[in-house]
Scaffold this motif. Structure first.
Motif, short mmCIF file in Angstrom:
data_model
loop_
_atom_site.label_atom_id
_atom_site.label_comp_id
_atom_site.label_asym_id
_atom_site.label_seq_id
_atom_site.Cartn_x
_atom_site.Cartn_y
_atom_site.Cartn_z
N ALA A 109 42.06 14.37 66.33
CA ALA A 109 43.03 14.66 65.36
C ALA A 109 42.60 16.58 65.39
O ALA A 109 43.60 17.48 64.66
CB ALA A 109 42.87 13.94 64.41
N ALA A 110 41.27 16.49 65.62
CA ALA A 110 40.49 17.79 64.98
C ALA A 110 41.09 18.84 66.70
O ALA A 110 40.66 19.64 65.94
CB ALA A 110 39.37 17.33 64.96
N HIS A 111 41.36 18.64 67.34
CA HIS A 111 42.33 19.56 68.36
C HIS A 111 43.00 19.58 69.12
O HIS A 111 43.86 19.86 70.06
CB HIS A 111 41.32 19.44 70.06
N ASP A 189 45.29 17.66 53.35
CA ASP A 189 44.30 17.36 54.27
C ASP A 189 44.40 16.22 55.29
O ASP A 189 44.53 14.80 54.83
CB ASP A 189 43.35 16.72 53.25
N PHE A 190 44.85 16.95 56.77
CA PHE A 190 44.62 15.59 57.32
C PHE A 190 43.74 14.79 57.90
O PHE A 190 44.24 13.22 58.24
CB PHE A 190 45.29 16.59 58.92
N GLY A 191 42.75 14.70 57.87
CA GLY A 191 41.52 14.02 57.76
C GLY A 191 41.92 13.11 56.62
O GLY A 191 41.49 11.83 57.31
N LYS A 192 41.44 13.00 55.06
CA LYS A 192 42.24 12.11 53.99
C LYS A 192 43.50 10.81 55.10
O LYS A 192 43.96 9.97 54.34
CB LYS A 192 42.59 12.54 53.25
N PHE A 193 44.57 11.99 55.11
CA PHE A 193 45.80 11.49 55.41
C PHE A 193 45.40 10.45 56.66
O PHE A 193 46.01 9.81 56.78
CB PHE A 193 47.03 12.74 55.84
N VAL A 282 33.65 12.73 64.43
CA VAL A 282 34.89 14.24 63.91
C VAL A 282 34.22 14.49 62.28
O VAL A 282 34.49 14.18 61.17
CB VAL A 282 36.57 13.38 64.19
N ALA A 283 33.57 16.10 63.09
CA ALA A 283 33.48 17.04 61.34
C ALA A 283 34.73 17.26 60.93
O ALA A 283 35.59 16.93 60.84
CB ALA A 283 33.19 17.68 61.76
N PRO A 284 34.89 17.26 59.68
CA PRO A 284 35.59 16.97 58.55
C PRO A 284 36.47 18.05 58.52
O PRO A 284 35.70 19.55 58.59
CB PRO A 284 35.10 16.67 57.27
N LYS A 285 38.30 17.99 58.19
CA LYS A 285 38.87 19.78 57.86
C LYS A 285 39.24 19.82 56.57
O LYS A 285 39.46 18.98 55.90
CB LYS A 285 39.51 19.66 59.53
N PRO A 286 39.62 21.09 56.31
CA PRO A 286 40.04 21.23 55.18
C PRO A 286 41.47 21.17 54.93
O PRO A 286 41.80 21.05 55.85
CB PRO A 286 39.95 22.31 54.53
N ALA A 287 42.01 21.26 54.02
CA ALA A 287 43.64 21.22 53.98
C ALA A 287 44.29 22.19 55.38
O ALA A 287 43.67 23.14 54.93
CB ALA A 287 44.03 20.93 52.98
N GLU A 288 45.64 21.50 55.56
CA GLU A 288 46.07 22.24 56.58
C GLU A 288 46.57 23.81 55.56
O GLU A 288 47.35 23.85 54.96
CB GLU A 288 47.26 21.58 57.50
N PRO A 289 46.43 25.21 56.53
CA PRO A 289 46.83 26.16 56.30
C PRO A 289 48.59 26.55 55.71
O PRO A 289 48.85 25.48 56.94
CB PRO A 289 46.44 26.89 56.32
N ALA A 290 49.54 26.91 55.64
CA ALA A 290 50.23 27.10 55.86
C ALA A 290 50.90 28.16 57.30
O ALA A 290 50.18 29.00 57.14
CB ALA A 290 50.95 28.18 54.52
N LEU A 291 52.12 28.21 57.65
CA LEU A 291 51.72 28.51 58.61
C LEU A 291 52.61 30.28 59.05
O LEU A 291 54.01 29.83 58.12
CB LEU A 291 52.76 28.34 60.01
N GLU A 292 51.90 30.84 59.01
CA GLU A 292 52.44 32.00 58.05
C GLU A 292 52.95 33.28 59.04
O GLU A 292 53.11 33.14 60.17
CB GLU A 292 50.84 33.04 57.83
N GLY A 293 54.20 33.43 58.20
CA GLY A 293 54.65 34.08 59.53
C GLY A 293 55.88 33.65 60.40
O GLY A 293 56.41 34.45 61.28
#
Length: 295
Positions: A109-111, A189-193, A282-293
Motif C-alpha cells: 500500500a505504501a508504494h 487514512d489508507f493505513g487505517k482503512f 510499514v511506516a504509518p501514512k497520513p490521510a491521502e490529500p486531495a488530487l489537486e488540479g
C-alpha cells in the motif's frame, strides 16, 4: 441456491451486509487503482489514454461478474454431492487468493501509487493496447480475488443471488467514495482503512475456510464429519438476530467439527499474526490529500 430463495428479511439483509462490506473494501481498493491511473493520465496531458483505461476497467469488471456467475450458478447442473466438492474447492482457492492479496496489500500500500504511475508511463509510450492491458491487469487482479471470495461467501451462506446483490451495492458505495476522494471532498487514512478491512476479510476468510473444510468432509475427502468439537444448539438460536449475523457474515455454526475449529483458529492466528507483523514494518501514512488540479 441459484434462484431467489424465500428467506426471512433479517437473513437476507445480513447476507447482503456481509457481501456489501466485501464489495466496499474490494471496490474501494480497485477504485484507488483507477483513480491513480486516471489522475496521472490527466496530469500528464494524456487524456487520449482515458478511453483505454476505462475499457480495461470495464473488461476487468466483466471478468469478475462472469467468473462469479459461471462458478456459482453453473453448479446447479451437477449433483448435490458434486456441488459440495465444487464449493469446498472454490472456498479453498478463494481463501488462498484472498490471503495472498490481503498480505500483499498490507505491504504494498505504501508504494502502490508510484508503481502504477511508473507502469502507466511505460504503457502510454507503447500505445493504447498497453494502457488497456495495464488497467485490465491492475483492476482484474482485484476483480478475480473478489469473484472467488464471493463464490466462497455465497456458497457458505446459501443466499442465492442476495450476496451478489449486496456485493454490487457495496461496489456502488465504493465508486461514490472513490469519486468523492478524487474530487477532494473526503480524505481517507489508507493505513487505517486497509488495516480494519483487512482484519475483517481475514475473519470472513476463516469462516469460508471452515465452510470449505466441512464441504470436503461431506464429500468424503476429509475425515471427521461426525467429530463435533462442541454443540451449543440447545441454547444458541441461529434464527435470532445474533445467529443470523454470525452465520450470514462469519459462517458460524453452533455445532462445528473438530477439523473446522482447528482450521478456523489456525488460520486466524497464523494469517492474523502475519498481517500484524507486516504492518509494523510499514511506516504509518497520513490521510491521502486531495488530487489537486484534476478535472
Amino acid at each position: 441456491m441459484t434462484t431467489f430463495i424465500a428467506q426471512d428479511a433479517p437473513s437476507v439483509v445480513t447476507q447482503m451486509v456481509g457481501s456489501g462490506l466485501i464489495g466496499i473494501r474490494e471496490g474501494f481498493e480497485a477504485g484507488i487503482v483507477v483513480m491513480v491511473l486516471v489522475a496521472f493520465a490527466v496530469k500528464s496531458g494524456r487524456r487520449d489514454s482515458l478511453k483505454w483505461i476505462w475499457l480495461g476497467v470495464a473488461a476487468a469488471l466483466t471478468m469478475m461478474i462472469g467468473t462469479f456467475l459461471i462458478i456459482q450458478f453453473g453448479s446447479s447442473t451437477i449433483s448435490s454431492l458434486a456441488a459440495e466438492l465444487l464449493a469446498g474447492l472454490a472456498s479453498l482457492v478463494a481463501v488462498a487468493i484472498v490471503t495472498f492479496m490481503v498480505l500483499w496489500m498490507r505491504k504494498a500500500a505504501a508504494h502502490i501509487s508510484g508503481d502504477l504511475k511508473s507502469g502507466l508511463t511505460d504503457a502510454m509510450a507503447v500505445g493504447g493496447a498497453a494502457v488497456f492491458g495495464l488497467a485490465f491487469l491492475a483492476v482484474g487482479r482485484e476483480g478475480f480475488e473478489t469473484a472467488l471470495l464471493m463464490v466462497g461467501y455465497a456458497e457458505s451462506v446459501s443466499g442465492g443471488v442476495w450476496p451478489l446483490i449486496g456485493l454490487l451495492l457495496g461496489m456502488v458505495v465504493a465508486v461514490i467514495l472513490t469519486w468523492l476522494l478524487y474530487k477532494g471532498a473526503i480524505a481517507i487514512d489508507f493505513g487505517k482503512f486497509f488495516t480494519y478491512t483487512g482484519i475483517f476479510l481475514i475473519v470472513v476468510a476463516a469462516g469460508i475456510l471452515a465452510y470449505g473444510v466441512r464441504a470436503l468432509q461431506v464429500y468424503g475427502w476429509l475425515p471427521g464429519l461426525h467429530a463435533v468439537a462442541f454443540d451449543i444448539s440447545s441454547w444458541y438460536d441461529q434464527s435470532a438476530w445474533y445467529g443470523v449475523i454470525a452465520s450470514g457474515i462469519f459462517n458460524f455454526r453452533p455445532e462445528p467439527t473438530v477439523l473446522q475449529v482447528i482450521a478456523w483458529v489456525g488460520y486466524v492466528v497464523i494469517v492474523g499474526g502475519l498481517f500484524i507483523l507486516r504492518g509494523r514494518s510499514v511506516a504509518p501514512k497520513p490521510a491521502e490529500p486531495a488530487l489537486e488540479g484534476v478535472a
